[in-house]
Scaffold this motif. Structure first.
Motif, PDB file in Angstrom:
ATOM      1  N   ALA A  22       0.802  -1.213   0.000  1.00  0.00           N
ATOM      2  CA  ALA A  22       0.000   0.000   0.000  1.00  0.00           C
ATOM      3  C   ALA A  22       0.840   1.271   0.000  1.00  0.00           C
ATOM      4  N   TYR A  23       2.075   1.196   0.495  1.00  0.00           N
ATOM      5  CA  TYR A  23       2.906   2.390   0.640  1.00  0.00           C
ATOM      6  C   TYR A  23       4.267   2.210  -0.008  1.00  0.00           C
ATOM      7  N   LEU A  69       1.298   6.889  -0.324  1.00  0.00           N
ATOM      8  CA  LEU A  69       0.273   5.888  -0.590  1.00  0.00           C
ATOM      9  C   LEU A  69       0.226   5.584  -2.081  1.00  0.00           C
ATOM     10  N   TYR A  70       0.191   4.286  -2.405  1.00  0.00           N
ATOM     11  CA  TYR A  70       0.012   3.872  -3.798  1.00  0.00           C
ATOM     12  C   TYR A  70      -1.466   3.913  -4.146  1.00  0.00           C
ATOM     13  N   SER A  71      -1.788   4.253  -5.372  1.00  0.00           N
ATOM     14  CA  SER A  71      -3.130   4.022  -5.888  1.00  0.00           C
ATOM     15  C   SER A  71      -2.935   3.132  -7.115  1.00  0.00           C
ATOM     16  N   TYR A  72      -3.784   2.168  -7.261  1.00  0.00           N
ATOM     17  CA  TYR A  72      -3.615   1.204  -8.347  1.00  0.00           C
ATOM     18  C   TYR A  72      -4.560   1.505  -9.502  1.00  0.00           C
TER      19      TYR A  72
END
Length: 104
Positions: A22-23, A69-72
């Motif tokens: 997630a990060y 934070l990742y966004s997919y």
């Protein structure tokens, strides 16, 4: 020679890794071992980064962990968020041990 003296002679490097999928976490430090201890990220999920933005951010404050934070999108990570400072695992452990002292 203590470990502190050994690491002082090493150049700072910026390591980045994936934390729980997630990060993205980055940190400027002297060794991989130091990065793993501070972030808790396994050696399998981080490497030395070549990203110029990450290097500039981390080298500005060595020893500080930054996370994003990742966004997919379509199964691939995209980072649209800003970098935030993150407290080291080592600092958290020290604070928890202080909290264990009995109150009067």
């Amino acid at each position: 020679m203590t470990n502190e003296k050994k690491t002082r002679n090493r150049p700072l490097r910026v390591y980045g890794g994936n934390h729980n999928g997630a990060y993205r976490m980055i940190m400027a430090c002297h060794s991989m071992k130091e990065f793993m201890a501070a972030t808790g990220i396994s050696r399998d999920y981080f490497c030395e980064t070549g990203n110029k933005e990450e290097i500039a951010i981390a080298m500005d404050q060595p020893g500080t962990i930054f996370k994003k934070l990742y966004s997919y999108r379509d199964g691939f990570p995209e980072s649209h968020m800003y970098w935030h400072k993150h407290k080291s695992r080592l600092a958290k452990q020290e604070n928890e041990s202080d909290d264990l002292t009995p109150g009067l």
